[in-house]
Write a protein that holds these residues in place. Structure first.
Motif, PDB file in Angstrom:
ATOM      1  N   MET A 127       0.834  -1.201   0.000  1.00 31.32           N
ATOM      2  CA  MET A 127       0.000   0.000   0.000  1.00 31.32           C
ATOM      3  C   MET A 127       0.868   1.249   0.000  1.00 31.32           C
ATOM      4  O   MET A 127       0.641   2.193  -0.766  1.00 31.32           O
ATOM      5  CB  MET A 127      -0.912  -0.004   1.232  1.00 31.32           C
ATOM      6  CG  MET A 127      -1.784   1.240   1.397  1.00 31.32           C
ATOM      7  SD  MET A 127      -0.960   2.685   2.162  1.00 31.32           S
ATOM      8  CE  MET A 127      -0.608   2.042   3.802  1.00 31.32           C
ATOM      9  N   LEU A 128       1.898   1.262   0.838  1.00 28.35           N
ATOM     10  CA  LEU A 128       2.799   2.413   0.904  1.00 28.35           C
ATOM     11  C   LEU A 128       3.502   2.614  -0.430  1.00 28.35           C
ATOM     12  O   LEU A 128       3.614   3.744  -0.928  1.00 28.35           O
ATOM     13  CB  LEU A 128       3.828   2.209   2.020  1.00 28.35           C
ATOM     14  CG  LEU A 128       4.942   3.261   2.116  1.00 28.35           C
ATOM     15  CD1 LEU A 128       4.353   4.641   2.385  1.00 28.35           C
ATOM     16  CD2 LEU A 128       5.941   2.877   3.194  1.00 28.35           C
ATOM     17  N   THR A 129       3.951   1.530  -1.037  1.00 27.18           N
ATOM     18  CA  THR A 129       4.638   1.613  -2.322  1.00 27.18           C
ATOM     19  C   THR A 129       3.702   2.140  -3.406  1.00 27.18           C
ATOM     20  O   THR A 129       4.093   3.001  -4.217  1.00 27.18           O
ATOM     21  CB  THR A 129       5.199   0.239  -2.727  1.00 27.18           C
ATOM     22  OG1 THR A 129       6.037  -0.261  -1.675  1.00 27.18           O
ATOM     23  CG2 THR A 129       6.025   0.344  -4.003  1.00 27.18           C
ATOM     24  N   ASP A 130       2.471   1.657  -3.433  1.00 26.95           N
ATOM     25  CA  ASP A 130       1.494   2.129  -4.413  1.00 26.95           C
ATOM     26  C   ASP A 130       1.184   3.612  -4.212  1.00 26.95           C
ATOM     27  O   ASP A 130       1.035   4.376  -5.185  1.00 26.95           O
ATOM     28  CB  ASP A 130       0.196   1.323  -4.317  1.00 26.95           C
ATOM     29  CG  ASP A 130       0.359  -0.111  -4.804  1.00 26.95           C
ATOM     30  OD1 ASP A 130       1.356  -0.409  -5.497  1.00 26.95           O
ATOM     31  OD2 ASP A 130      -0.509  -0.944  -4.473  1.00 26.95           O
ATOM     32  N   PHE A 131       1.077   4.023  -2.962  1.00 27.23           N
ATOM     33  CA  PHE A 131       0.821   5.417  -2.627  1.00 27.23           C
ATOM     34  C   PHE A 131       1.942   6.293  -3.169  1.00 27.23           C
ATOM     35  O   PHE A 131       1.694   7.337  -3.795  1.00 27.23           O
ATOM     36  CB  PHE A 131       0.718   5.548  -1.105  1.00 27.23           C
ATOM     37  CG  PHE A 131       0.279   6.890  -0.608  1.00 27.23           C
ATOM     38  CD1 PHE A 131      -1.072   7.167  -0.424  1.00 27.23           C
ATOM     39  CD2 PHE A 131       1.203   7.882  -0.311  1.00 27.23           C
ATOM     40  CE1 PHE A 131      -1.486   8.410   0.049  1.00 27.23           C
ATOM     41  CE2 PHE A 131       0.800   9.122   0.157  1.00 27.23           C
ATOM     42  CZ  PHE A 131      -0.553   9.388   0.333  1.00 27.23           C
ATOM     43  N   LEU A 132       3.174   5.860  -2.952  1.00 23.73           N
ATOM     44  CA  LEU A 132       4.331   6.618  -3.423  1.00 23.73           C
ATOM     45  C   LEU A 132       4.439   6.586  -4.943  1.00 23.73           C
ATOM     46  O   LEU A 132       4.878   7.561  -5.557  1.00 23.73           O
ATOM     47  CB  LEU A 132       5.603   6.051  -2.788  1.00 23.73           C
ATOM     48  CG  LEU A 132       5.754   6.301  -1.283  1.00 23.73           C
ATOM     49  CD1 LEU A 132       6.891   5.469  -0.712  1.00 23.73           C
ATOM     50  CD2 LEU A 132       5.995   7.791  -1.006  1.00 23.73           C
ATOM     51  N   GLU A 133       4.025   5.482  -5.545  1.00 27.12           N
ATOM     52  CA  GLU A 133       4.079   5.395  -7.006  1.00 27.12           C
ATOM     53  C   GLU A 133       3.149   6.419  -7.646  1.00 27.12           C
ATOM     54  O   GLU A 133       3.500   7.049  -8.656  1.00 27.12           O
ATOM     55  CB  GLU A 133       3.715   3.988  -7.468  1.00 27.12           C
ATOM     56  CG  GLU A 133       3.832   3.815  -8.982  1.00 27.12           C
ATOM     57  CD  GLU A 133       3.552   2.399  -9.447  1.00 27.12           C
ATOM     58  OE1 GLU A 133       3.398   2.207 -10.667  1.00 27.12           O
ATOM     59  OE2 GLU A 133       3.478   1.488  -8.590  1.00 27.12           O
ATOM     60  N   ASP A 134       1.963   6.585  -7.083  1.00 25.24           N
ATOM     61  CA  ASP A 134       1.027   7.585  -7.608  1.00 25.24           C
ATOM     62  C   ASP A 134       1.628   8.986  -7.526  1.00 25.24           C
ATOM     63  O   ASP A 134       1.527   9.782  -8.473  1.00 25.24           O
ATOM     64  CB  ASP A 134      -0.295   7.541  -6.829  1.00 25.24           C
ATOM     65  CG  ASP A 134      -1.127   6.311  -7.151  1.00 25.24           C
ATOM     66  OD1 ASP A 134      -0.866   5.667  -8.187  1.00 25.24           O
ATOM     67  OD2 ASP A 134      -2.022   5.985  -6.353  1.00 25.24           O
ATOM     68  N   LEU A 135       2.277   9.283  -6.401  1.00 27.84           N
ATOM     69  CA  LEU A 135       2.905  10.591  -6.245  1.00 27.84           C
ATOM     70  C   LEU A 135       4.083  10.746  -7.194  1.00 27.84           C
ATOM     71  O   LEU A 135       4.296  11.819  -7.777  1.00 27.84           O
ATOM     72  CB  LEU A 135       3.368  10.778  -4.792  1.00 27.84           C
ATOM     73  CG  LEU A 135       2.271  10.873  -3.726  1.00 27.84           C
ATOM     74  CD1 LEU A 135       2.891  11.039  -2.338  1.00 27.84           C
ATOM     75  CD2 LEU A 135       1.321  12.032  -4.029  1.00 27.84           C
ATOM     76  N   ALA A 136       4.872   9.679  -7.338  1.00 32.28           N
ATOM     77  CA  ALA A 136       6.035   9.731  -8.226  1.00 32.28           C
ATOM     78  C   ALA A 136       5.606   9.984  -9.664  1.00 32.28           C
ATOM     79  O   ALA A 136       6.244  10.749 -10.401  1.00 32.28           O
ATOM     80  CB  ALA A 136       6.823   8.427  -8.123  1.00 32.28           C
ATOM     81  N   ALA A 137       4.525   9.327 -10.094  1.00 34.20           N
ATOM     82  CA  ALA A 137       4.020   9.536 -11.448  1.00 34.20           C
ATOM     83  C   ALA A 137       3.571  10.981 -11.636  1.00 34.20           C
ATOM     84  O   ALA A 137       3.850  11.611 -12.662  1.00 34.20           O
ATOM     85  CB  ALA A 137       2.870   8.572 -11.728  1.00 34.20           C
ATOM     86  N   SER A 138       2.878  11.520 -10.636  1.00 33.44           N
ATOM     87  CA  SER A 138       2.405  12.902 -10.717  1.00 33.44           C
ATOM     88  C   SER A 138       3.566  13.892 -10.708  1.00 33.44           C
ATOM     89  O   SER A 138       3.460  14.984 -11.282  1.00 33.44           O
ATOM     90  CB  SER A 138       1.463  13.208  -9.546  1.00 33.44           C
ATOM     91  OG  SER A 138       0.307  12.389  -9.601  1.00 33.44           O
ATOM     92  N   ALA A 139       4.669  13.501 -10.082  1.00 34.93           N
ATOM     93  CA  ALA A 139       5.842  14.373 -10.025  1.00 34.93           C
ATOM     94  C   ALA A 139       6.651  14.348 -11.319  1.00 34.93           C
ATOM     95  O   ALA A 139       7.582  15.133 -11.491  1.00 34.93           O
ATOM     96  CB  ALA A 139       6.733  13.964  -8.852  1.00 34.93           C
ATOM     97  N   GLY A 140       6.305  13.436 -12.232  1.00 35.00           N
ATOM     98  CA  GLY A 140       7.003  13.374 -13.511  1.00 35.00           C
ATOM     99  C   GLY A 140       8.177  12.424 -13.551  1.00 35.00           C
ATOM    100  O   GLY A 140       9.084  12.583 -14.382  1.00 35.00           O
TER     101      GLY A 140
END
Length: 198
Positions: A127-140
């Motif tokens: 869950m934590l990894t998925d949460f960070l992945e969404d943010l990472a994608a949004s960050a470019g």
């Protein structure tokens, strides 16, 4: 709806499991601390394992709320949201009752991958990894999935280091490393897009 006694029992169990460990904490200790009868326990849970799972579920719910609160000040800046998680961890790691990650401990104490408790611990990390992945994608980020795994490793590692050192220093180190990883991934992605467009 869960009863008030059930909620109190789970709350007490979570506190004791987190402080003393899952195997080391006996049912009688939990019942004594909670001030409830054994019948109350078995009215809601068929076993200690079920109580552990309920405690981990409560911990997971609170951690998700903590994540949402950590990133809330930066609604339009995913890079800062990621770094804010490490900033918030500095405060988390300084709490008197901080004792590392309950979920990695669960995986460590229940090592069988088929065990429901081990799986609950793994779901939290995912869950934590998925949460960070969404943010990472949004960050470019060029490879959000890879960056998210690296960031999750930094966070979990900082948590473990803070438990050992009894300080918030690892959170700051994790933040610095996270900023470097994010910027490198974004720059690489930008360069790749620029080369493709040319």
């Amino acid at each position: 709806m869960p009863s008030a006694k059930r909620d109190h029992l789970v709350e007490t169990a979570l506190r004791l499991f987190y402080r003393d460990g899952f195997h080391a904490t006996g049912i009688d200790t939990i019942l004594r601390e909670a001030g409830v009868a054994k019948m109350t326990l078995y009215n809601h849970f068929r076993s200690k394992d079920e109580l552990i799972l309920a405690a981990l579920e409560l911990r997971d719910e609170r951690f998700r709320a903590w994540l949402d609160a950590a990133i809330a000040p930066y609604p339009d800046d995913p890079r800062e949201q990621i770094l804010a998680i490490f900033d918030a961890a500095e405060t988390l790691f300084q709490q008197d009752d901080f004792n590392g990650c309950a979920f990695t401990r669960a995986c460590g104490e229940f090592r069988d991958p088929e065990c429901s408790i081990h799986q609950a611990g793994m779901r939290h990390v995912c869950m934590l990894t998925d949460f960070l992945e969404d943010l990472a994608a949004s960050a470019g980020a060029g490879d959000p999935e890879s960056l998210a795994r690296q960031l999750a490793l930094l966070f979990v590692g900082a948590s473990a280091a803070a438990q050992v050192t009894c300080s918030c220093g690892p959170a700051h180190c994790g933040r610095c490393a996270a900023a470097t990883l994010i910027d490198a991934s974004v720059v690489a992605h930008s360069s790749s897009r620029s080369s493709t467009s040319n």
